[in-house]
Motif scaffolding. Structure first.
Motif, PDB file in Angstrom:
ATOM      1  N   UNK A 127      76.468  81.579 -18.104  1.00 28.79           N
ATOM      2  CA  UNK A 127      76.996  82.836 -17.472  1.00 28.79           C
ATOM      3  C   UNK A 127      78.516  83.002 -18.086  1.00 28.79           C
ATOM      4  N   UNK A 128      79.109  81.743 -18.530  1.00 28.93           N
ATOM      5  CA  UNK A 128      80.462  81.972 -18.962  1.00 28.93           C
ATOM      6  C   UNK A 128      80.437  81.670 -20.435  1.00 28.93           C
ATOM      7  N   UNK A 129      81.719  81.942 -21.145  1.00 32.55           N
ATOM      8  CA  UNK A 129      81.827  81.838 -22.197  1.00 32.55           C
ATOM      9  C   UNK A 129      82.656  80.201 -22.339  1.00 32.55           C
ATOM     10  N   UNK A 130      82.922  79.772 -21.458  1.00 29.63           N
ATOM     11  CA  UNK A 130      83.963  78.669 -21.501  1.00 29.63           C
ATOM     12  C   UNK A 130      83.446  77.576 -22.073  1.00 29.63           C
ATOM     13  N   UNK A 131      84.311  76.827 -22.872  1.00 23.94           N
ATOM     14  CA  UNK A 131      83.923  75.655 -23.522  1.00 23.94           C
ATOM     15  C   UNK A 131      84.659  74.440 -22.594  1.00 23.94           C
ATOM     16  N   UNK A 132      84.394  73.220 -22.827  1.00 27.29           N
ATOM     17  CA  UNK A 132      84.759  72.036 -22.153  1.00 27.29           C
ATOM     18  C   UNK A 132      84.107  72.162 -20.828  1.00 27.29           C
ATOM     19  N   UNK A 133      84.772  72.456 -19.582  1.00 26.90           N
ATOM     20  CA  UNK A 133      84.293  72.678 -18.430  1.00 26.90           C
ATOM     21  C   UNK A 133      83.455  74.118 -18.331  1.00 26.90           C
ATOM     22  N   UNK A 134      82.118  73.986 -18.661  1.00 27.19           N
ATOM     23  CA  UNK A 134      81.483  75.093 -18.759  1.00 27.19           C
ATOM     24  C   UNK A 134      81.411  75.768 -17.472  1.00 27.19           C
ATOM     25  N   UNK A 135      81.547  75.362 -16.310  1.00 19.30           N
ATOM     26  CA  UNK A 135      81.497  76.042 -15.025  1.00 19.30           C
ATOM     27  C   UNK A 135      82.929  76.713 -14.619  1.00 19.30           C
ATOM     28  N   UNK A 136      83.784  76.328 -15.322  1.00 17.59           N
ATOM     29  CA  UNK A 136      85.215  77.057 -15.376  1.00 17.59           C
ATOM     30  C   UNK A 136      85.215  78.647 -15.206  1.00 17.59           C
ATOM     31  N   UNK A 137      85.277  79.437 -14.221  1.00 19.96           N
ATOM     32  CA  UNK A 137      85.443  80.859 -14.031  1.00 19.96           C
ATOM     33  C   UNK A 137      83.982  81.344 -14.123  1.00 19.96           C
ATOM     34  N   UNK A 138      83.073  80.558 -13.562  1.00 20.48           N
ATOM     35  CA  UNK A 138      81.751  81.065 -13.448  1.00 20.48           C
ATOM     36  C   UNK A 138      81.682  82.260 -12.936  1.00 20.48           C
ATOM     37  N   UNK A 139      82.364  82.509 -11.766  1.00 22.66           N
ATOM     38  CA  UNK A 139      82.415  83.653 -11.035  1.00 22.66           C
ATOM     39  C   UNK A 139      83.855  83.742 -10.592  1.00 22.66           C
ATOM     40  N   UNK A 140      84.448  85.082 -11.042  1.00 26.46           N
ATOM     41  CA  UNK A 140      85.724  85.382 -10.772  1.00 26.46           C
ATOM     42  C   UNK A 140      86.329  86.671 -10.663  1.00 26.46           C
ATOM     43  N   UNK A 141      87.454  86.665 -10.235  1.00 28.57           N
ATOM     44  CA  UNK A 141      88.162  87.992  -9.809  1.00 28.57           C
ATOM     45  C   UNK A 141      89.361  88.244 -10.987  1.00 28.57           C
ATOM     46  N   UNK A 142      89.478  87.176 -11.832  1.00 33.01           N
ATOM     47  CA  UNK A 142      90.605  87.085 -12.787  1.00 33.01           C
ATOM     48  C   UNK A 142      90.298  88.207 -14.097  1.00 33.01           C
ATOM     49  N   UNK A 143      91.275  88.820 -14.399  1.00 36.91           N
ATOM     50  CA  UNK A 143      91.053  89.730 -15.325  1.00 36.91           C
ATOM     51  C   UNK A 143      90.346  90.943 -15.050  1.00 36.91           C
ATOM     52  N   UNK A 144      90.410  91.347 -14.137  1.00 34.04           N
ATOM     53  CA  UNK A 144      89.708  92.527 -13.456  1.00 34.04           C
ATOM     54  C   UNK A 144      88.157  92.172 -13.348  1.00 34.04           C
ATOM     55  N   UNK A 145      87.871  90.900 -13.656  1.00 35.88           N
ATOM     56  CA  UNK A 145      86.332  90.790 -13.659  1.00 35.88           C
ATOM     57  C   UNK A 145      85.613  90.635 -12.139  1.00 35.88           C
ATOM     58  N   UNK A 146      84.407  90.959 -12.360  1.00 37.29           N
ATOM     59  CA  UNK A 146      83.666  91.299 -11.241  1.00 37.29           C
ATOM     60  C   UNK A 146      83.955  92.843 -10.481  1.00 37.29           C
ATOM     61  N   UNK A 147      85.010  92.958 -10.338  1.00 35.17           N
ATOM     62  CA  UNK A 147      85.477  94.158  -9.588  1.00 35.17           C
ATOM     63  C   UNK A 147      85.141  95.382 -10.667  1.00 35.17           C
ATOM     64  N   UNK A 148      85.290  95.241 -11.928  1.00 36.59           N
ATOM     65  CA  UNK A 148      85.313  96.326 -12.966  1.00 36.59           C
ATOM     66  C   UNK A 148      83.695  96.487 -13.210  1.00 36.59           C
ATOM     67  N   UNK A 149      82.966  95.001 -13.264  1.00 35.88           N
ATOM     68  CA  UNK A 149      81.471  95.214 -13.382  1.00 35.88           C
ATOM     69  C   UNK A 149      81.018  96.364 -12.173  1.00 35.88           C
ATOM     70  N   UNK A 150      81.182  95.801 -11.113  1.00 41.23           N
ATOM     71  CA  UNK A 150      80.560  96.718  -9.899  1.00 41.23           C
ATOM     72  C   UNK A 150      81.049  98.061 -10.289  1.00 41.23           C
ATOM     73  N   UNK A 151      82.320  98.507 -10.575  1.00 41.69           N
ATOM     74  CA  UNK A 151      82.510  99.853 -10.516  1.00 41.69           C
ATOM     75  C   UNK A 151      81.829 100.468 -11.918  1.00 41.69           C
ATOM     76  N   UNK A 152      81.622  99.734 -12.987  1.00 38.62           N
ATOM     77  CA  UNK A 152      80.825 100.339 -13.910  1.00 38.62           C
ATOM     78  C   UNK A 152      79.422 100.513 -13.477  1.00 38.62           C
ATOM     79  N   UNK A 153      78.671  99.664 -12.891  1.00 40.22           N
ATOM     80  CA  UNK A 153      77.328  99.742 -12.334  1.00 40.22           C
ATOM     81  C   UNK A 153      77.262 100.657 -11.214  1.00 40.22           C
ATOM     82  N   UNK A 154      78.354 101.188 -10.154  1.00 41.29           N
ATOM     83  CA  UNK A 154      78.370 102.127  -9.439  1.00 41.29           C
ATOM     84  C   UNK A 154      78.190 103.370 -10.166  1.00 41.29           C
ATOM     85  N   UNK A 155      78.987 103.557 -11.334  1.00 37.65           N
ATOM     86  CA  UNK A 155      78.929 104.741 -12.152  1.00 37.65           C
ATOM     87  C   UNK A 155      77.629 105.083 -12.785  1.00 37.65           C
TER      88      UNK A 155
END
Length: 408
Positions: A127-155
């Protein structure tokens, strides 16, 4: 916090998959009152269980030893909240919604910097594009993430009434509810990731973005008019709890309320460091965006009004003048003394004791008293000054006064 001489109900360290948390420690949890300790223990146990579930799901999908990382894209997933409904109804955006949904983590959030133009997630792809620790930021609020996806899907749901889209956006909202700490704050990543990611995160406006989404749900604003009374109430409760947490975190110096740090300890609420260039400090940037949100959308209770007014007073007293932004002989950004300059700036970081500007090096972690000293010994890929507070003290202040007069 007042300690109770009772045994810890459940060892959080024992729940760790590999390493214990660095802030949510057994030692600090043991000092909580019993009811609080029970809440936090349950919260962390649930976070651990969700992380284990995500690992199991990906393991079941994989045909190779390592999961393929998601395609990466450093650009933030973002759109204007005032985007008209018809834009979301296009075939292109409905396809994009399907791709976004495919990258929703089993817990309900999203990872950052995923390139949705490459098509939907395939089984066995992370689910992430991370290399090294592939679970890094697997689910996050950083950089508008998750909140922006919710707003888009609501639209998209508002425009199309597609059930699959509503299911995904509601799962995203449940993710916000689940990730909220018992004291009302939110970690940067959920399931909770050890290190500074455990901190209640104001950095890059993560908590502000969460509060905005909750406010939109609670008010039925923008593309959230579909929310029923029960959902509005649930969002309002989480929002109010978040506002109370913001009030509790406002830093006091000599008994006087000031502003906030970019990240606060999840249990003690004290300012804490993140990366080397982000020391415990008073934030001139994130605090400004937080106060702007409170002035526009926060409750106008006496407590919140006092919180806002004290922050405005602090910003007014800590403006920096006599500096001019320029380029040095190496073509790098510099700030030089210039009495004729009309620029008004604020430092991104201020010392917690003296409230004077500080500048921490990204390479050496040393806190310097001037930008020039820091820049001479460190790579500078960060904005150490801000003009954000000028907007508060300019056009936002009259707007705030009118809002108070109307009692809204």
């Amino acid at each position: 916090m007042r300690p109770l001489l009772l045994p810890l109900i459940l060892s959080i360290t024992a729940l760790a998959e590999d390493k214990p948390f660095t802030m949510l420690t057994d030692e600090l949890l043991a000092k909580l009152l019993e009811a609080q300790r029970t809440e936090w223990t349950a919260y962390i146990a649930k976070s651990r269980a969700l992380a284990e579930t995500e690992h199991r799901i990906l393991d079941a999908e994989r045909t190779k030893a390592e999961a393929k990382p998601a395609p990466g894209n450093r650009a933030e997933f973002e759109f204007d909240s005032d985007t008209p409904a018809e834009w979301f109804a296009s075939a292109e955006n409905q396809k994009l919604a399907e791709i976004v949904i495919s990258y929703q983590t089993p817990t309900g959030g999203w990872s950052k910097a995923v390139d949705y133009t490459k098509g939907p997630r395939q089984p066995g792809t992370h689910w992430t594009a991370q290399t090294g620790d592939a679970w890094h930021y697997c689910g996050t609020f950083d950089n508008r993430t998750t909140t922006e996806q919710i707003k888009f899907l609501a639209g998209v749901f508002t425009a199309t009434k597609r059930d699959d889209v509503k299911t995904a956006l509601m799962k995203g909202l449940d993710y916000i509810f689940a990730a909220q700490y018992p004291n009302g704050g939110w970690p940067q990543n959920y399931p909770v990731e050890r290190g500074y990611h455990e901190a209640i995160t104001l950095n890059d406006d993560a908590m502000v973005h969460i509060l905005k989404v909750l406010h939109d749900f609670a008010e039925g604003d923008n593309h959230f008019a579909f929310a029923d009374a029960a959902l509005k109430q649930r969002a309002q409760v989480a929002f109010d709890k978040g506002i109370a947490n913001i009030a509790a975190m406002q830093v006091r110096i000599g008994g006087q309320p000031t502003v906030w740090c970019a990240q606060h300890h999840p249990l003690t609420l004290e300012p804490v460091k993140a990366r080397a260039k982000e020391p415990p400090s008073l934030s001139g940037g994130e605090s400004a965006n937080l106060v702007k949100f409170l002035m526009r959308s926060g409750p106008t209770t006496p407590e919140v009004v006092a919180m806002i007014e004290s922050a405005l007073k602090w910003f007014d007293a800590h403006r920096l003048t006599g500096l001019r932004k320029t380029k040095n002989d190496k073509g790098k950004t510099d700030y030089i003394a210039d009495p004729a300059s009309t620029d008004v700036l604020w430092a991104r970081f201020y010392d917690l004791q003296t409230a004077k500007p500080i500048f921490a090096g990204a390479d050496d972690g040393i806190v310097y008293s001037t930008f020039q000293e820091m820049a001479a010994k460190n790579k500078v890929a960060y904005d150490f000054f801000s003009t954000r507070p000028a907007e508060l003290l300019g056009k936002e202040l009259p707007r705030w006064r009118k809002r108070l007069e109307k009692g809204k």
